[in-house]
Design a protein around this motif. Structure first.
Motif, PDB file in Angstrom:
ATOM      1  N   MET A 143     -31.401   7.860 -24.473  1.00 30.70           N
ATOM      2  CA  MET A 143     -29.949   7.955 -24.319  1.00 30.70           C
ATOM      3  C   MET A 143     -29.489   9.396 -24.434  1.00 30.70           C
ATOM      4  N   GLU A 144     -28.433   9.719 -23.690  1.00 31.62           N
ATOM      5  CA  GLU A 144     -27.825  11.041 -23.816  1.00 31.62           C
ATOM      6  C   GLU A 144     -26.999  11.089 -25.094  1.00 31.62           C
ATOM      7  N   VAL A 145     -27.240  12.087 -25.909  1.00 33.68           N
ATOM      8  CA  VAL A 145     -26.527  12.252 -27.173  1.00 33.68           C
ATOM      9  C   VAL A 145     -25.788  13.584 -27.152  1.00 33.68           C
ATOM     10  N   ARG A 146     -24.513  13.557 -27.513  1.00 36.36           N
ATOM     11  CA  ARG A 146     -23.696  14.763 -27.536  1.00 36.36           C
ATOM     12  C   ARG A 146     -23.201  15.008 -28.960  1.00 36.36           C
ATOM     13  N   PHE A 147     -22.998  16.283 -29.272  1.00 43.32           N
ATOM     14  CA  PHE A 147     -22.556  16.668 -30.611  1.00 43.32           C
ATOM     15  C   PHE A 147     -21.209  17.369 -30.532  1.00 43.32           C
ATOM     16  N   PRO A 148     -20.401  17.278 -31.614  1.00 41.48           N
ATOM     17  CA  PRO A 148     -20.676  16.555 -32.859  1.00 41.48           C
ATOM     18  C   PRO A 148     -20.756  15.053 -32.631  1.00 41.48           C
ATOM     19  N   LEU A 149     -21.728  14.435 -33.275  1.00 48.17           N
ATOM     20  CA  LEU A 149     -22.007  13.017 -33.101  1.00 48.17           C
ATOM     21  C   LEU A 149     -21.340  12.202 -34.199  1.00 48.17           C
ATOM     22  N   VAL A 150     -20.493  11.273 -33.804  1.00 48.80           N
ATOM     23  CA  VAL A 150     -19.910  10.293 -34.725  1.00 48.80           C
ATOM     24  C   VAL A 150     -20.709   9.007 -34.580  1.00 48.80           C
ATOM     25  N   PRO A 151     -21.493   8.595 -35.591  1.00 49.05           N
ATOM     26  CA  PRO A 151     -22.317   7.394 -35.459  1.00 49.05           C
ATOM     27  C   PRO A 151     -21.477   6.118 -35.498  1.00 49.05           C
ATOM     28  N   GLY A 152     -22.165   5.002 -35.273  1.00 52.40           N
ATOM     29  CA  GLY A 152     -21.556   3.693 -35.471  1.00 52.40           C
ATOM     30  C   GLY A 152     -21.184   2.982 -34.195  1.00 52.40           C
ATOM     31  N   TRP A 153     -21.753   1.781 -34.004  1.00 58.12           N
ATOM     32  CA  TRP A 153     -21.450   0.982 -32.820  1.00 58.12           C
ATOM     33  C   TRP A 153     -20.726  -0.316 -33.163  1.00 58.12           C
ATOM     34  N   ASP A 154     -20.616  -0.669 -34.437  1.00 57.58           N
ATOM     35  CA  ASP A 154     -19.940  -1.902 -34.853  1.00 57.58           C
ATOM     36  C   ASP A 154     -18.582  -1.565 -35.447  1.00 57.58           C
ATOM     37  N   VAL A 155     -17.532  -2.195 -34.941  1.00 59.41           N
ATOM     38  CA  VAL A 155     -16.186  -1.840 -35.397  1.00 59.41           C
ATOM     39  C   VAL A 155     -15.306  -3.076 -35.523  1.00 59.41           C
ATOM     40  N   ALA A 156     -14.364  -3.004 -36.446  1.00 56.23           N
ATOM     41  CA  ALA A 156     -13.262  -3.969 -36.526  1.00 56.23           C
ATOM     42  C   ALA A 156     -12.001  -3.179 -36.834  1.00 56.23           C
ATOM     43  N   GLY A 157     -10.916  -3.499 -36.141  1.00 60.71           N
ATOM     44  CA  GLY A 157      -9.693  -2.741 -36.365  1.00 60.71           C
ATOM     45  C   GLY A 157      -8.533  -3.268 -35.547  1.00 60.71           C
ATOM     46  N   VAL A 158      -7.488  -2.459 -35.453  1.00 50.45           N
ATOM     47  CA  VAL A 158      -6.237  -2.855 -34.803  1.00 50.45           C
ATOM     48  C   VAL A 158      -5.991  -1.970 -33.587  1.00 50.45           C
ATOM     49  N   VAL A 159      -5.631  -2.579 -32.460  1.00 45.66           N
ATOM     50  CA  VAL A 159      -5.341  -1.823 -31.248  1.00 45.66           C
ATOM     51  C   VAL A 159      -4.086  -0.988 -31.457  1.00 45.66           C
ATOM     52  N   GLU A 160      -4.235   0.326 -31.236  1.00 46.15           N
ATOM     53  CA  GLU A 160      -3.115   1.254 -31.427  1.00 46.15           C
ATOM     54  C   GLU A 160      -2.544   1.758 -30.110  1.00 46.15           C
ATOM     55  N   LYS A 161      -3.380   1.775 -29.069  1.00 48.96           N
ATOM     56  CA  LYS A 161      -2.931   2.243 -27.756  1.00 48.96           C
ATOM     57  C   LYS A 161      -3.734   1.521 -26.703  1.00 48.96           C
ATOM     58  N   VAL A 162      -3.085   1.220 -25.568  1.00 50.54           N
ATOM     59  CA  VAL A 162      -3.728   0.462 -24.492  1.00 50.54           C
ATOM     60  C   VAL A 162      -3.779   1.322 -23.236  1.00 50.54           C
ATOM     61  N   GLY A 163      -4.945   1.386 -22.579  1.00 46.50           N
ATOM     62  CA  GLY A 163      -5.093   2.145 -21.351  1.00 46.50           C
ATOM     63  C   GLY A 163      -4.347   1.526 -20.191  1.00 46.50           C
ATOM     64  N   LEU A 164      -4.324   2.253 -19.071  1.00 48.57           N
ATOM     65  CA  LEU A 164      -3.545   1.841 -17.907  1.00 48.57           C
ATOM     66  C   LEU A 164      -4.028   0.529 -17.305  1.00 48.57           C
ATOM     67  N   ASP A 165      -5.316   0.220 -17.486  1.00 48.13           N
ATOM     68  CA  ASP A 165      -5.894  -0.982 -16.889  1.00 48.13           C
ATOM     69  C   ASP A 165      -6.616  -1.795 -17.957  1.00 48.13           C
ATOM     70  N   ALA A 166      -5.951  -1.985 -19.081  1.00 50.31           N
ATOM     71  CA  ALA A 166      -6.565  -2.702 -20.209  1.00 50.31           C
ATOM     72  C   ALA A 166      -5.636  -3.798 -20.700  1.00 50.31           C
ATOM     73  N   GLY A 167      -5.131  -4.585 -19.770  1.00 52.83           N
ATOM     74  CA  GLY A 167      -4.152  -5.608 -20.096  1.00 52.83           C
ATOM     75  C   GLY A 167      -4.690  -6.782 -20.888  1.00 52.83           C
ATOM     76  N   GLU A 168      -6.000  -6.818 -21.116  1.00 56.54           N
ATOM     77  CA  GLU A 168      -6.566  -7.897 -21.929  1.00 56.54           C
ATOM     78  C   GLU A 168      -6.087  -7.834 -23.377  1.00 56.54           C
ATOM     79  N   PHE A 169      -5.627  -6.654 -23.799  1.00 50.71           N
ATOM     80  CA  PHE A 169      -5.204  -6.471 -25.188  1.00 50.71           C
ATOM     81  C   PHE A 169      -3.833  -5.817 -25.240  1.00 50.71           C
ATOM     82  N   ALA A 170      -3.188  -5.986 -26.400  1.00 47.61           N
ATOM     83  CA  ALA A 170      -1.874  -5.385 -26.630  1.00 47.61           C
ATOM     84  C   ALA A 170      -1.894  -4.633 -27.952  1.00 47.61           C
TER      85      ALA A 170
END
Length: 303
Positions: free
Chosen positions: A55-82
């Motif tokens: 895999m391509e790795v770029r730095f500075p590297l923020v680890p972690g692939w598992d997340v739980a949280g609250v949607v704060e902003k929605v992209g232009l084509d991300a209507g699945e979430f609010a």
């Protein structure tokens, strides 16, 4: 935002809590205010350069692939979430840099699902990578109601999810584990069998086996092939499974799979044991706990 990062490949000693720009949000992405991020062995293996050839790795590297949280902003084509939606996900992108050990994380909608209502933030963060790996392995070998499935390392992080999922599907589960974890496996609905010398004899005494999944490596695939047709054997730890006619499984982001895991949790069929919940600033200690191999449940960073 505050984030845990490495400026080059390294170890737990090289993790730093630093200020980084907030992630940009692409058209099909959302910005997540992180509540919890799970620690997985792949995090510190990747940080040590273990996936550099893959895999391509770029730095500075923020680890972690598992997340739980609250949607704060929605992209232009991300209507699945609010904005305000509670979500969880496996947010591995095509390159590695912007992970979940941070106050904010961006993720494509295909990596996310609505958070299970029955799980708290730490529990929800502990599901995606391990849960999706377990689900994918079981599906590759076609586990269904009435099957007897052999799960190697059934008490481990991935194995405990596979055990619960297989039981929910209506399968009989025979799970290998150390003696100290046998009661735990029984509580999940499995029939425990001890590791080690004589395993094949103990499995033979347990009766017919229809499918097998390996979450430990070693000789698990070889032992499984004594009882199971090759096409119904899968491993996440031994690539040789594929050369023997079975399946080598690598997890991928899967919104439908996450939704399936959420349903199981909310139906009371999937539980998550959090062994340690540490603040984000103690990520180095979380890695050391993970590397010790002495934890049974999930290790989670809270934000």
């Amino acid at each position: 935002m505050k984030a845990i990062a490495l400026r080059a490949y390294g170890s737990a000693d090289d993790l730093q809590l630093i200020d980084l720009p907030d992630p940009k949000v692409g058209p099909a992405e959302v910005l997540i205010r992180v509540k919890a991020a799970a620690v997985n062995p792949v995090d510190w293996k990747l940080a040590a350069g273990g996936l550099d050839g893959l895999m391509e790795v770029r730095f500075p590297l923020v680890p972690g692939w598992d997340v739980a949280g609250v949607v704060e902003k929605v992209g232009l084509d991300a209507g699945e979430f609010a904005v305000g939606d509670e979500v969880f996900g496996y947010i591995r992108k095509d390159w590695v840099q912007q992970g979940a050990y941070a106050e904010l994380a961006s993720a494509n909608v295909r990596m996310l699902a609505k958070k299970p209502r029955s799980l708290d933030w730490a529990q929800a963060a502990g599901v995606p990578l391990a849960g999706l790996t377990a689900l994918r392995a079981l599906k590759r070998v076609g586990v269904r109601a009435g099957d007897t499935v052999l799960i190697h390392a059934a008490a481990g992080g991935v194995g405990s999810f596979a055990t619960q999922i297989a039981v929910a599907l209506g399968a009989r589960v025979i799970g290998t584990a150390s003696e100290r974890n046998h009661d735990y496996l029984r509580s999940l609905g499995a029939e425990p069998v001890a590791y080690g010398e004589g395993l094949a004899e103990r499995l033979r005494a347990a009766g017919g086996i229809d499918a097998a999944v390996d979450f430990v490596g070693g000789d698990a695939v070889e032992v499984s092939l004594e009882f199971v047709r090759p096409e119904r054997v899968a491993s996440v730890a031994n690539p040789e499974a594929e050369t023997r006619g079975g399946h080598y499984v690598w997890v991928r982001p899967d919104d439908a799979g996450l939704a399936e895991l959420a349903r199981l949790a909310d139906d009371g069929k999937l539980t998550v044991h959090v062994d340690h919940a540490l603040p984000l600033a103690e990520a180095a200690q979380a890695w050391r706990l993970s590397q010790s191999g002495r934890t049974r449940g999930k290790i989670v960073l809270t934000v």
